[in-house]
Design a protein around this motif. Structure first.
Motif, short mmCIF file in Angstrom:
data_model
loop_
_atom_site.label_atom_id
_atom_site.label_comp_id
_atom_site.label_asym_id
_atom_site.label_seq_id
_atom_site.Cartn_x
_atom_site.Cartn_y
_atom_site.Cartn_z
N PRO A 259 0.86 -1.20 -0.08
CA PRO A 259 0.01 -0.01 -0.15
C PRO A 259 0.75 1.13 -0.07
O PRO A 259 0.35 2.23 -0.60
CB PRO A 259 -0.81 -0.18 1.21
N ILE A 260 1.96 1.24 0.69
CA ILE A 260 2.99 2.28 0.72
C ILE A 260 3.22 3.01 -0.75
O ILE A 260 3.52 4.10 -0.68
CB ILE A 260 4.19 2.02 1.47
N LYS B 137 1.22 3.41 -8.15
CA LYS B 137 0.17 2.95 -8.91
C LYS B 137 -0.73 3.95 -9.53
O LYS B 137 -1.12 4.03 -10.50
CB LYS B 137 -0.59 2.10 -7.94
N TRP C 76 1.31 3.59 -3.24
CA TRP C 76 0.05 3.81 -4.09
C TRP C 76 0.30 4.92 -4.98
O TRP C 76 -0.41 5.16 -6.00
CB TRP C 76 -1.20 4.15 -2.96
N ARG C 77 1.43 5.87 -4.68
CA ARG C 77 1.51 7.06 -5.53
C ARG C 77 1.96 6.61 -6.76
O ARG C 77 1.81 6.94 -8.05
CB ARG C 77 2.46 8.05 -4.88
#
Lengths: 345, 512
Positions: free
Chosen positions: B496-497, B502, B499-500
């Motif tokens: 999740p870290i 992605k 996400w940027r």
């Protein structure tokens, strides 16, 4: 955990004054006057309409689980009370429950969501010269909006995407990494269809309900930042022509309001609209909650108001029946409801 | 000249370079205004046979299609390919949308309708005012009682065709035995219909039947197979719940694979996500019910596993036919154990109402009428009974046939009921026998020691094409010799870290 937390928070605030279905109605955003009133009185308006598609069965299953865990207790009248165990559990997760603004954006949320997601799908495809794709939403309104918006910006798709990135990055930074990541996974773009709720639930090991609510939280965040900050011109655009208000007036109440504004009396309104007096009273209560200048004292006098206020204080309750039992028998339910609206203004 | 012209049109409108077997012959007939019956194998592009004429004809093409979800999928897909003047009309359309559509019918080229929708006189009157140049009966085997998906409303299509002043008729099916073909032509009342019958055997699909001891072994076998093959896989179930459960347990066992489930009980938008992810190869394994696959044009499905069998051979042919539409070597696997037959027999039983249920319904109606209690309309009769949709439709249709339901109103009294009851009893028995026969036929096939390919296609045609790869488990199938190209890489795990990152990718900014 989020879903459970929200349920417990609601029942704690309602404090055994309503049945279990009142919270269900709140979450799905039922437009009944009772539900809207509950949202206000019990300070749970932020949860109003945050879960429109929630199935009654799923709600009940979750509720029963909480009862089984002894976090909640249900009495014979179907009223629900939070237990000590529930309270301490709730206190430990408090911060997670922030971030919703259900009542405020009740009119805006669904359309905003569909417009934004459909636009992202459209612009990411067309900027790669892919003009044929199956749209994620076949909502007519959203389609029309995106068409118009797209025409305006298609020449500058690179810029648009950059700006969109800037705004989404900044807005989502206010969430936890997990929340932001889930939000990004849900987006459909060029040759990449966003995750379904079931997939998110597997990927993040959270319940489907929690996944849905976390996504909602993301959208509420976008709505909030574009309203309060000038750095989000793009997101602001997706709310165009959408009317942001605290819980909307129903169509039929708007009709009554117009008659009221033309200075028709209560009796005349009943006659003109050919509705029951009770129904018109419902409208008036609804209007009283929304309009800044409602003539409360056409229907109440200060003695009556003070008497009702007194009972609310001494009995610590908003339950109409209980108040009614403790005031002068001449005071009507209608008057009590109006008084409660005034009291909370 | 005409031939060149057609191929050009095909490329211009649908971006295909050439016709598949049978398409051009049928389209030529249709364009000359002849009536035609086309029997083409599944996955051979039946719909092009009317979609291209719809583009070329100077007028409107009507398509009768038995399944609303299929209809909606096709319209979506057509719109996505740029065919915009198309619409699906059915009773689920919201009233306002339906009105808007009805008032603008002449702005469409291609109109899909459900047989029920078409039965309404009012709807026919709208259609009568249109220049209809082609009337298509899709899944035409539904006309025949001997077809596996008999739909009584299909038997009244000849009336509609007459009411529309006999436009050219095209009937299409993927699974019509010679008997059913004759039935179709007879029922449509078009004796001169030109038959275009093409063999339905698929020579690039190998058939494997594996008998196991229990459901756990089915799961183990699926894990073994999918572990070694990184190809698109469909796994068929008859139960939504077991499809879901299996998808979840597979995900646990194969954490690096993308596995999803799909069935008719899911919300439409969630279903669309799964469908499209599969098309994009974001998912490699789907656990599904028969709701999946109709109208889905994924050409590189390599493995179709049947965890549960359908209820007749025709459905099996249709489902396994979703494998290898691109012509590459593919495999259909049937996993079954002794208890499966009982499960299937039970499903067959529930597809028709029992006579007790029908009697109970009539008693309820008569009581309500004599005590003047409000009755739900015949279309809503499922409210009175706890039965499935198919069984409810059966009752409706029977009562209609004898005039006990007319124009969605009840016309029942005790005397009338006594007169018709025996006929209904007999017809019900006949249908039950027929359905049981179909089921027995399927299980006989599964248990045969003969060549599976030969016995599968026998009822439909003489002979079959030489298999391009292996034939079947009875002729000797060796998994080691089946080496399809791997389509998937093991995806990198993302946290999740990131996400940027992605988000950048999602917004096409990876190159920035």
């Amino acid at each position: 955990m989020l879903f459970q937390g929200i349920l417990m928070d609601c029942f704690q605030k309602i404090n055994q004054e309503r049945t279990s279905s009142s919270v269900y109605n709140l979450l799905i955003g039922k437009k009944a006057i009772q539900t809207i009133q509950d949202a206000r009185f019990y300070h749970i308006a932020d949860y109003y309409g945050i879960y429109p598609g929630l199935a009654k069965d799923d709600y009940r299953i979750q509720l029963n689980q909480l009862i089984e865990l002894d976090y909640l207790r249900e009495d014979n009248e179907k009223k629900i009370q939070i237990t000590k165990k529930g309270k301490s559990w709730l206190a430990s997760c408090k911060t997670n429950l922030d971030g919703f603004a259900g009542a405020k954006y009740a009119n805006v949320m669904e359309t905003f969501k569909q417009r934004l997601l459909l636009f992202i799908q459209t612009i990411t495809n067309t900027s790669k010269k892919q003009y044929l794709f199956i749209p994620i939403s076949d909502n007519h309104e959203a389609e029309q909006f995106v068409k118009g918006f797209y025409k305006q910006y298609k020449q500058r798709s690179k810029e648009v995407l950059q700006q969109l990135y800037k705004e989404l990055e900044k807005a989502l930074s206010g969430l936890t990494d997990l929340e932001a990541s889930m939000f990004v996974d849900r987006i459909t773009s060029y040759y990449s269809y966003g995750s379904s709720l079931q997939q998110l639930s597997q990927d993040y090991q959270l319940s489907i309900q929690d996944c849905f609510l976390i996504l909602q939280k993301g959208f509420y965040r976008l709505l909030r930042v574009q309203e309060h900050d000038n750095d989000y011109p793009m997101l602001k655009h997706f709310t165009k022509n959408l009317y942001i208000s605290d819980t909307p007036l129903s169509q039929t109440a708007q009709h009554t309001l117009r008659l009221l504004q033309k200075k028709h009396s209560f009796k005349e309104i009943v006659q003109i609209r050919r509705l029951k007096a009770n129904t018109i009273q419902d409208h008036l209560v609804e209007i009283a909650m929304h309009e800044m200048e409602f003539p409360f004292f056409d229907y109440l006098n200060s003695t009556i108001y003070e008497e009702i206020k007194e009972v609310v204080h001494s009995k610590q309750t908003y339950r109409l029946k209980e108040i009614k039992n403790n005031v002068n028998p001449d005071i009507s339910y209608f008057q009590i409801r109006l008084a409660l609206v005034l009291y909370n203004k | 000249m005409r031939i060149i012209h057609l191929e050009e049109a095909l490329y211009r409108h649908f971006n295909y370079d050439f016709f598949r077997q049978g398409q051009k012959e049928i389209i030529s007939d249709v364009l000359c205004g002849k009536d035609a019956l086309g029997v083409l194998p599944t996955g051979s592009g039946k719909s092009i046979c009317y979609q291209l004429p719809a583009k070329l004809l100077d007028g409107i093409t009507i398509v009768v299609s038995p399944l609303i979800s299929l209809m909606i999928d096709q319209v979506k897909e057509l719109k996505a390919t740029g065919f915009k003047d198309v619409i699906a009309l059915n009773s689920f359309l919201p009233f306002m949308e339906q009105q808007r559509a009805l008032n603008n019918l002449d702005s469409y080229r291609l109109i899909y309708v459900s047989p029920e929708w078409l039965q309404k006189r009012k709807h026919q009157n709208y259609l009568k005012q249109l220049p209809i140049k082609l009337f298509v009966v899709d899944e035409a085997h539904c006309i025949s009682q001997w077809g596996h998906e008999f739909r009584p409303d299909y038997q009244r299509l000849h009336e509609v065709i007459e009411a529309l002043n006999h436009p050219p008729v095209l009937a299409l099916s993927a699974t019509a035995t010679p008997d059913v073909q004759t039935d179709i032509i007879h029922s449509l009342n078009k004796p001169d219909m030109k038959r275009h019958i093409y063999p339905m055997d698929r020579n690039n699909i190998a058939f494997c039947v594996e008998e196991v001891e229990n459901d756990q072994e089915k799961l183990d076998r699926i894990i073994e197979m999918t572990k070694s093959y990184f190809v698109p896989v469909l796994i068929y179930f008859t139960s939504r719940q077991i499809a879901e459960e299996t998808a979840l347990s597979l995900s646990v066992k194969l954490p690096k694979r993308n596995i999803a489930y799909y069935h008719g009980g899911m919300e439409a938008s969630e279903r669309l996500r799964i469908q499209q992810q599969f098309m994009n190869n974001q998912i490699d394994i789907i656990c599904c019910t028969s709701a999946f696959g109709m109208g889905i044009n994924k050409s590189d499905i390599r493995l179709v596993v049947h965890y549960h069998l359908p209820l007749q051979i025709e459905s099996y042919i249709q489902e396994v036919g979703r494998a290898g539409r691109d012509g590459e070597s593919s495999v259909g696997v049937i996993l079954y154990h002794k208890g499966d037959f009982r499960l299937s027999a039970n499903m067959v039983k529930n597809e028709l109402p029992s006579m007790e249920v029908i009697d109970r319904l009539i008693t309820t109606i008569l009581t309500c009428q004599s005590t003047q209690v409000d009755l739900p309309s015949p279309e809503q009769l499922h409210i009175l009974l706890d039965i499935n949709e198919g069984a409810a439709r059966f009752i409706q249709r029977q009562l209609q046939k004898y005039g006990l339901i007319q124009d969605n109103e009840w016309f029942i009294d005790e005397k009338k009921w006594k007169q018709v009851r025996e006929s209904i009893v007999q017809y019900l028995e006949k249908r039950q026998l027929y359905k049981n026969d179909k089921l027995n036929e399927l299980y006989r096939w599964v248990q045969t020691g003969d060549c599976l390919r030969k016995t599968l296609y026998q009822p439909f045609q003489d002979g079959f094409g030489e298999p391009t790869d292996q034939c079947c488990s009875n002729c000797g199938f060796d998994w080691n010799k089946w080496v399809p190209e791997s389509l998937f890489k093991i995806p990198e795990a993302s946290s999740p870290i990131n996400w940027r990152k992605k988000l950048q990718k999602v917004l096409n900014m990876e190159e920035v």
